[in-house]
Design an enzyme around this catalytic site. Structure first.
Site, mmCIF file in Angstrom:
data_model
loop_
_atom_site.group_PDB
_atom_site.id
_atom_site.type_symbol
_atom_site.label_atom_id
_atom_site.label_comp_id
_atom_site.label_asym_id
_atom_site.label_seq_id
_atom_site.Cartn_x
_atom_site.Cartn_y
_atom_site.Cartn_z
ATOM 1 N N ARG A 102 -13.424 -8.626 1.034
ATOM 2 C CA ARG A 102 -11.879 -8.729 0.519
ATOM 3 C C ARG A 102 -11.233 -9.781 0.840
ATOM 4 O O ARG A 102 -10.116 -10.127 0.152
ATOM 5 C CB ARG A 102 -11.456 -7.375 1.517
ATOM 6 N N GLN B 173 -9.851 -3.923 -4.074
ATOM 7 C CA GLN B 173 -11.230 -3.348 -3.518
ATOM 8 C C GLN B 173 -12.341 -3.786 -4.384
ATOM 9 O O GLN B 173 -13.279 -4.326 -4.288
ATOM 10 C CB GLN B 173 -11.287 -1.975 -3.268
ATOM 11 N N ARG C 31 0.781 -1.149 -0.142
ATOM 12 C CA ARG C 31 -0.049 -0.075 0.057
ATOM 13 C C ARG C 31 0.769 1.105 0.052
ATOM 14 O O ARG C 31 1.812 1.341 1.134
ATOM 15 C CB ARG C 31 -0.927 -0.007 1.025
ATOM 16 N N HIS D 82 -7.116 1.009 -6.682
ATOM 17 C CA HIS D 82 -7.399 0.021 -5.489
ATOM 18 C C HIS D 82 -8.088 -1.390 -6.124
ATOM 19 O O HIS D 82 -9.005 -1.432 -5.798
ATOM 20 C CB HIS D 82 -8.213 0.762 -4.454
ATOM 21 N N ASP E 105 -17.383 6.869 -2.028
ATOM 22 C CA ASP E 105 -16.106 6.848 -1.129
ATOM 23 C C ASP E 105 -15.941 8.158 -0.656
ATOM 24 O O ASP E 105 -16.569 9.202 -0.718
ATOM 25 C CB ASP E 105 -15.121 6.373 -2.056
ATOM 26 N N CYS F 108 -16.135 1.369 0.100
ATOM 27 C CA CYS F 108 -15.381 0.473 0.355
ATOM 28 C C CYS F 108 -14.746 0.505 2.016
ATOM 29 O O CYS F 108 -14.159 -0.424 2.280
ATOM 30 C CB CYS F 108 -14.062 0.656 -0.860
HETATM 31 N N1 CP Z 1 -11.267 -0.216 1.930
HETATM 32 C C1 CP Z 1 -10.005 -0.559 2.419
HETATM 33 O O1 CP Z 1 -8.989 -0.650 1.657
HETATM 34 O O2 CP Z 1 -9.953 -0.381 3.725
HETATM 35 P P1 CP Z 1 -8.745 -0.144 4.619
HETATM 36 O O3 CP Z 1 -8.071 1.335 4.232
HETATM 37 O O4 CP Z 1 -9.202 -0.291 6.068
HETATM 38 O O5 CP Z 1 -7.631 -1.333 4.312
HETATM 39 N N1 NVA Z 2 -9.944 6.622 -1.426
HETATM 40 C C1 NVA Z 2 -9.766 6.090 -0.335
HETATM 41 C C2 NVA Z 2 -10.115 4.756 -0.067
HETATM 42 C C3 NVA Z 2 -9.480 4.199 1.250
HETATM 43 C C4 NVA Z 2 -9.801 2.748 1.373
HETATM 44 C C5 NVA Z 2 -8.368 6.645 0.108
HETATM 45 O O1 NVA Z 2 -7.547 6.460 -0.830
HETATM 46 O O2 NVA Z 2 -8.276 7.017 1.285
#
Ligand code: CP
Ligand code: NVA
Length: 311
Positions: A295, A140, A110, A137, A228, A267
């Site tokens: 997930r 997701q 990440r 992502h 989101d 998400c």
């Molecule tokens: N939706 C998602 O990726 O959640 P987290 O940021 O908690 O991993």
């Molecule tokens: N769009 C959000 C998704 C979190 C899972 C972010 O990038 O923070």
């Protein structure tokens, strides 16, 4: 050396490969119904495998679901934030990738910058999985599609409305649309529009993806409505975003415009009272808790594919 099976962006794969993973996920989930979370799937496709996870940003779902996924596949995981690694003190991405390639069987990252994941994958001799970047992502969206199919049947031919910021999660929906044959209607403010390269690519693949500024127009008749956060991790213009995105809140009135059995996805984490109201998030049309659970199931199939156990 054969190229590792990286899972960095959905558009880099083909529809058949995504379908294979989704079918595997459906089957794996069904086969272990009622089992304790730690019990290993009958075929243990990650037996003796180790996944390393690197986090440059916070996470609840991605972190726990990948760890649980590896246990259910018969393997194990090593988790670290980048700050705890020499990466946080300036060791290069490439050197980190070379070292981890000698120690683990796959790496999930990440990252703040999508380019860093690409750089890692360029050098890595083991599969690299994108666990969210500023640009996309993909994990997701695999979970989201699994959820939609569980509740509403095949994704092909469905209409999905994306309401709000044209962000990283939105991009992965754009990537998936032409590959899996669903229509995507994006409603976002002009200043926070979706990625234009992604839109152009979808168009070149005959994807049915459109973008406008009217939330009602996008949601009208949609099978699925997705929201989101308005402020993603790394965004610095919090107040400007809240002001521009205010007309894009998903409430029951907006949901009423969706198809009769229209469902809501997010998400998570949600910012209750901003992009979505409590009544929608906790209401009968919300599938967000199944979506979060999925997930695990979707990522197990991504991992099984990456390890060469399927496909
Ligand atoms: N939706 C998602 O990726 O959640 P987290 O940021 O908690 O991993
Ligand atoms: N769009 C959000 C998704 C979190 C899972 C972010 O990038 O923070």
């Amino acid at each position: 050396m054969t190229t590792p099976r990286h899972f960095i962006d959905l558009w880099k794969l083909d529809g058949a490969t995504l379908r294979l993973m989704l079918d595997d996920a459906h089957a794996r989930k069904t086969a272990r119904k009622g089992w304790p979370q730690g019990k290993v799937d009958a075929d243990a496709p990650a037996k003796d495998r180790v996944l390393s996870m690197i986090f440059q940003k916070n996470s609840t779902r991605t972190r726990f679901s990948f760890d649980a996924a590896m246990r259910q596949l018969g393997g194990s995981a090593i988790i670290s934030t980048s700050n705890d690694m020499q990466l946080g003190r300036g060791e290069t991405i490439e050197d980190t990738a070379k070292v981890l390639s000698r120690m683990v069987d796959a790496v999930m990252i990440r990252a703040n910058s999508h380019a860093d994941v690409e750089r890692f994958a360029q050098v890595s001799t083991v599969p690299v999985i994108n666990g969210l970047t500023d640009k996309s992502h993909p994990c997701q969206i695999m979970a989201d599609i699994l959820t939609i199919e569980e509740h509403r049947g095949p994704i092909a031919g469905k209409t999905i409305a994306w309401v709000g910021d044209g962000n990283n999660v939105c991009s992965s929906f754009i990537h998936a649309a032409p590959l899996l044959g669903f229509e995507l209607k994006i409603a976002c403010p002009a200043v926070y529009h979706a990625d234009l390269h992604d839109l152009a690519r979808a168009e070149s693949l005959q994807g049915r993806v459109s973008m406008g500024t009217d939330a009602k127009e996008a949601v009208k008749g949609a099978d699925v409505v997705v929201a989101d956060t308005w402020v993603s991790m790394g965004d610095t213009d919090h107040d400007e975003r809240l002001a521009a995105l205010e007309p894009y809140q998903v409430d029951d009135k907006l949901m009423d415009l969706a198809a009769g059995n229209g469902v809501f996805l997010h998400c998570l984490p949600a910012h209750r009272g901003e992009e979505v109201t409590d009544e929608v998030l906790d209401g009968p049309r919300s599938l967000v808790w199944d979506e979060a659970e999925n997930r695990i199931h979707a990522q197990k199939s991504v991992l099984a594919w990456a390890f060469g156990a399927i496909g």
